[in-house]
Design a protein around this motif. Structure first.
Motif, mmCIF file in Angstrom:
data_model
loop_
_atom_site.group_PDB
_atom_site.id
_atom_site.type_symbol
_atom_site.label_atom_id
_atom_site.label_comp_id
_atom_site.label_asym_id
_atom_site.label_seq_id
_atom_site.Cartn_x
_atom_site.Cartn_y
_atom_site.Cartn_z
ATOM 1 N N TRP A 368 42.679 33.181 57.596
ATOM 2 C CA TRP A 368 43.307 32.128 57.655
ATOM 3 C C TRP A 368 44.575 32.304 56.349
ATOM 4 C CZ3 TRP A 368 44.033 26.421 56.452
ATOM 5 C CH2 TRP A 368 44.690 26.118 57.490
ATOM 6 N N LEU A 369 44.020 31.864 55.147
ATOM 7 C CA LEU A 369 44.507 31.877 53.730
ATOM 8 C C LEU A 369 45.553 32.875 53.949
ATOM 9 C CD1 LEU A 369 41.395 29.909 51.803
ATOM 10 C CD2 LEU A 369 43.991 28.627 53.314
ATOM 11 N N LYS A 370 45.360 34.048 53.174
ATOM 12 C CA LYS A 370 45.311 35.294 53.451
ATOM 13 C C LYS A 370 46.905 35.511 54.348
ATOM 14 C CE LYS A 370 44.863 39.830 54.242
ATOM 15 N NZ LYS A 370 44.065 41.402 54.346
ATOM 16 N N ASN A 371 46.625 34.847 55.388
ATOM 17 C CA ASN A 371 47.971 35.197 56.765
ATOM 18 C C ASN A 371 49.105 34.014 56.458
ATOM 19 O OD1 ASN A 371 45.470 35.661 59.512
ATOM 20 N ND2 ASN A 371 46.073 37.054 57.516
ATOM 21 N N LEU A 372 48.435 32.858 56.030
ATOM 22 C CA LEU A 372 49.376 31.961 55.437
ATOM 23 C C LEU A 372 50.000 31.914 54.380
ATOM 24 C CD1 LEU A 372 47.397 28.625 56.651
ATOM 25 C CD2 LEU A 372 49.281 29.425 57.924
ATOM 26 N N SER A 373 49.525 32.347 53.441
ATOM 27 C CA SER A 373 49.836 33.074 52.200
ATOM 28 C C SER A 373 50.703 34.176 52.507
ATOM 29 C CB SER A 373 49.145 33.323 50.724
ATOM 30 O OG SER A 373 48.665 34.046 51.500
ATOM 31 N N ARG A 374 50.165 34.913 53.120
ATOM 32 C CA ARG A 374 50.818 36.848 53.570
ATOM 33 C C ARG A 374 50.682 37.866 52.303
ATOM 34 N NH1 ARG A 374 54.018 32.999 56.091
ATOM 35 N NH2 ARG A 374 55.199 32.500 54.191
ATOM 36 N N VAL A 375 49.676 37.127 51.527
ATOM 37 C CA VAL A 375 49.566 38.755 50.519
ATOM 38 C C VAL A 375 47.358 38.455 50.042
ATOM 39 C CG1 VAL A 375 49.178 36.598 48.620
ATOM 40 C CG2 VAL A 375 50.079 38.842 48.255
ATOM 41 N N SER A 376 47.365 39.749 49.971
ATOM 42 C CA SER A 376 45.990 40.283 50.176
ATOM 43 C C SER A 376 45.178 39.254 48.884
ATOM 44 C CB SER A 376 46.063 41.668 50.095
ATOM 45 O OG SER A 376 46.105 41.872 51.108
ATOM 46 N N PHE A 377 44.328 38.926 48.598
ATOM 47 C CA PHE A 377 43.510 37.934 47.687
ATOM 48 C C PHE A 377 43.148 39.309 46.621
ATOM 49 C CE2 PHE A 377 42.199 35.766 51.071
ATOM 50 C CZ PHE A 377 42.139 34.156 50.580
ATOM 51 N N GLY A 378 43.300 38.535 45.484
ATOM 52 C CA GLY A 378 43.457 40.123 43.986
ATOM 53 C C GLY A 378 44.578 40.672 43.864
ATOM 54 N N LYS A 379 45.796 40.878 44.928
ATOM 55 C CA LYS A 379 46.648 42.070 44.829
ATOM 56 C C LYS A 379 47.613 41.324 43.279
ATOM 57 C CE LYS A 379 50.142 44.457 47.622
ATOM 58 N NZ LYS A 379 50.626 44.876 48.561
ATOM 59 N N LEU A 380 47.996 40.442 43.617
ATOM 60 C CA LEU A 380 49.222 39.773 41.863
ATOM 61 C C LEU A 380 47.658 40.058 40.867
ATOM 62 C CD1 LEU A 380 50.129 36.927 43.932
ATOM 63 C CD2 LEU A 380 51.060 39.542 43.363
ATOM 64 N N GLN A 381 46.313 40.113 40.593
ATOM 65 C CA GLN A 381 46.266 39.944 39.184
ATOM 66 C C GLN A 381 45.161 40.799 39.244
ATOM 67 O OE1 GLN A 381 45.097 37.927 41.621
ATOM 68 N NE2 GLN A 381 42.963 36.620 41.790
ATOM 69 N N LYS A 382 44.692 41.770 39.491
ATOM 70 C CA LYS A 382 43.755 42.581 39.820
ATOM 71 C C LYS A 382 43.941 43.770 38.816
ATOM 72 C CE LYS A 382 40.777 46.130 42.390
ATOM 73 N NZ LYS A 382 41.653 47.198 43.258
ATOM 74 N N ARG A 383 45.279 44.319 38.572
ATOM 75 C CA ARG A 383 45.428 45.381 37.392
ATOM 76 C C ARG A 383 45.660 44.268 35.937
ATOM 77 N NH1 ARG A 383 44.765 50.576 38.839
ATOM 78 N NH2 ARG A 383 44.520 51.184 40.300
ATOM 79 N N TYR A 384 46.266 43.604 36.089
ATOM 80 C CA TYR A 384 46.046 42.468 35.378
ATOM 81 C C TYR A 384 44.970 42.064 34.488
ATOM 82 C CZ TYR A 384 46.360 38.396 31.636
ATOM 83 O OH TYR A 384 47.211 37.159 31.067
ATOM 84 N N GLU A 385 44.039 42.008 34.875
ATOM 85 C CA GLU A 385 42.409 41.949 34.703
ATOM 86 C C GLU A 385 41.747 43.520 34.193
ATOM 87 O OE1 GLU A 385 40.464 40.109 37.699
ATOM 88 O OE2 GLU A 385 41.037 37.981 37.295
ATOM 89 N N LYS A 386 42.027 44.426 34.820
ATOM 90 C CA LYS A 386 41.428 45.575 34.111
ATOM 91 C C LYS A 386 41.804 45.818 32.961
ATOM 92 C CE LYS A 386 40.462 49.949 36.188
ATOM 93 N NZ LYS A 386 41.164 51.245 37.547
ATOM 94 N N GLN A 387 43.397 45.725 32.563
ATOM 95 C CA GLN A 387 44.010 46.372 31.248
ATOM 96 C C GLN A 387 43.635 45.386 30.509
ATOM 97 O OE1 GLN A 387 45.881 48.552 30.851
ATOM 98 N NE2 GLN A 387 46.025 48.368 28.714
ATOM 99 N N LYS A 388 43.475 43.721 31.025
ATOM 100 C CA LYS A 388 42.841 42.759 29.736
ATOM 101 C C LYS A 388 41.505 43.536 29.188
ATOM 102 C CE LYS A 388 41.894 38.914 30.939
ATOM 103 N NZ LYS A 388 41.795 37.254 31.890
ATOM 104 N N PHE A 389 40.422 43.362 30.359
ATOM 105 C CA PHE A 389 38.867 43.719 30.062
ATOM 106 C C PHE A 389 38.807 45.806 29.248
ATOM 107 C CE2 PHE A 389 38.065 41.156 33.653
ATOM 108 C CZ PHE A 389 37.337 40.278 33.112
ATOM 109 N N GLN A 390 40.034 46.226 29.451
ATOM 110 C CA GLN A 390 40.152 47.079 29.126
ATOM 111 C C GLN A 390 40.786 47.451 27.363
ATOM 112 O OE1 GLN A 390 39.661 51.274 30.048
ATOM 113 N NE2 GLN A 390 39.490 50.714 27.574
#
Length: 472
Positions: A368-390
């Motif tokens: 429901w939260l995903k539907n209200l925000s209209r964005v998938s969880f993790g979509k905005l930060q996944k690549r950023y976090e991956k690069q940070k750990f790299q």
């Protein structure tokens, strides 16, 4: 199997509420307000069949509590659906959401049919007409009442509901939030299908991790080696059994409506599930013993019994014969109040439905939260976090001279997927709620985990009502 012909799940739930209220200093009028259903909608509608014949069906939707909105609760298709059952299930949802701190009031709905007797085309007509009846009376909507799958329904029906609601509300940007448990193509969420079963697994894992409690039962901590019997190999029962099997427990019995299977050597869950799907039951399965009257399995020797079918299964008639040391109520209301009293005297640990099957509503909340925000969880930060750990790994290798293997790098720098985040949120919810409930049980010297859960839920709901005040 019932206590008597006047059995009412709603009365059962209210009995548990009153038992919990004895441990709290709350105004009687406030308790009465909390107990009652705020809105009850029972209606009839016609179905025109492909051969031109017609029949009249009965539908229900109950909103138990508006202390938080929207209300939340599944839709079931069953010949056993009646207003007392739906009221009871809606009330149970209120306390369940409060216990695991999901900001919903409780609701529930259903249509009195056996879905096995209808074609896919007929079921679609029934679902769409049922939805339109709810829309007419404002009994569905992302800010009002958000249904989900239940017994006899699934993602397919939720897709039909979504499409019907969107047809009536073409200008609503949040329309897809009118229901949860949708197919992924309609903005459902990964992990919803297995959420309730996974939640049952997390709850059991936490219960058997408490050394003091296991000593009382004469059991060792941990799931490994524990024997399990599951009633109902539907979505919840299957996933519960599968996760328990993966954790090292041994499923020795499975009961279904048309017979059960028992094998003390252990049952391969994936194989038996495939056989059941192909043969509509367990008869002639080449391993184990076929049990014609599957309810007998509820009384077989085991460490953990998981009723994952319907309510009112363990009653005063068979409770005295139950040999399990732990009962996890994966279904809603499978143990009656009379049965619970008998089982508690036998020192059985009952992990109540309002907690143990809350995984479904928890992940529904995430959807429901995903539907209200209209964005998938993790979509905005996944690549950023991956690069940070790299970058961090590169720095460590450069400064220490130590090299990580490709497998180690993959594990460390992997960004969380939406499913990873959903499962993490579900685990956190179930872990926290169990220990909060168990702490209340010990703090107030309450024998029943169910009563402790209701105490916690009732207190939170009461605070909400008191803070809201009375209008006007």
């Amino acid at each position: 199997m019932s206590e008597n012909n006047d059995y009412s799940l709603f009365d059962e739930v209210n009995y548990f509420v009153e038992s919990a209220a004895k441990h709290l200093d709350l105004d009687k009028a406030l308790i009465e307000q909390i107990k009652q259903c705020n809105s009850i909608y029972e209606f009839n509608f016609p179905l025109r069949n492909d051969d031109g014949s017609k029949e009249v069906l009965t539908g229900f939707r109950v909103q138990h509590s508006h202390h938080k909105v929207p209300v939340k609760g599944g839709i079931r298709y069953s010949e056993e659906v009646n207003v007392e059952e739906i009221k009871g299930l809606a009330a149970l949802m209120t306390y369940k959401c409060a216990l695991v701190e999901i900001p919903y009031g409780g609701g529930k709905g259903g249509v009195r049919i056996n879905p096995r007797n209808y074609t896919v085309s007929q079921l679609e007509k029934i679902t769409r007409r049922y939805t339109s009846e709810l829309i007419k009376k404002n009994f569905i909507g992302p800010a009002l009442d958000v249904p989900a799958p239940d017994y006899g329904t699934g993602a397919r029906e939720m897709g039909w509901i979504t499409d019907t609601y969107m047809a009536f509300h073409p200008d609503s940007i949040n329309a897809k939030g009118c229901v949860t448990g949708k197919p992924l193509s309609l903005h459902g969420i990964p992990g919803r299908n297995e959420a309730t079963g996974r939640g049952v697994f997390f709850g059991l894992r936490e219960a058997v991790s408490v050394e003091e409690d296991m000593e009382t039962l004469g059991l060792k901590t941990g799931l490994k080696g524990k024997t399990v019997i599951v009633q109902g190999l539907g979505n919840v029962g299957y996933h519960t059994a599968m996760y328990l099997e993966q954790a090292g427990a041994k499923v020795i019995g499975i009961a279904e409506y048309n017979g059960g299977i028992y094998d003390e050597k252990g049952i391969d869950i994936q194989k038996i599930n495939k056989y059941k799907m192909d043969n509509d039951g367990f008869k002639d399965y080449n391993k184990g013993k076929f049990i014609e009257n599957s309810t007998e399995l509820l009384t077989y020797e085991c460490d953990i019994l998981v009723p994952a079918a319907l309510e009112n299964q363990i009653t005063s008639n068979n409770a005295k014969d139950v040999k399990a040391k732990i009962i996890a109520e994966a279904a809603n209301g499978p143990v009656t109040q009379e049965a619970e009293e008998i089982l508690l005297k036998k020192n059985v640990l009952i992990i109540p439905d309002l907690y143990i099957n809350a995984g479904g509503v928890t992940v529904s909340y995430f959807e429901w939260l995903k539907n209200l925000s209209r964005v998938s969880f993790g979509k905005l930060q996944k690549r950023y976090e991956k690069q940070k750990f790299q970058d961090l790994l590169d720095m460590m290798e450069e400064n220490t001279g130590q090299k990580f293997s490709e497998k180690q790098k993959e594990l460390i720098i992997k960004g969380a997927s939406e499913k990873d985040l959903v499962e993490s949120g579900l685990e956190e919810t179930m872990v926290k709620a169990y220990h909060n409930m168990n702490e209340i049980r010990k703090k107030k010297n309450i024998k029943s985990l169910r009563t402790a859960g209701f105490v916690l839920a009732l207190e939170r709901i009461a605070i909400s009502y008191m803070d809201l005040g009375i209008f006007p």
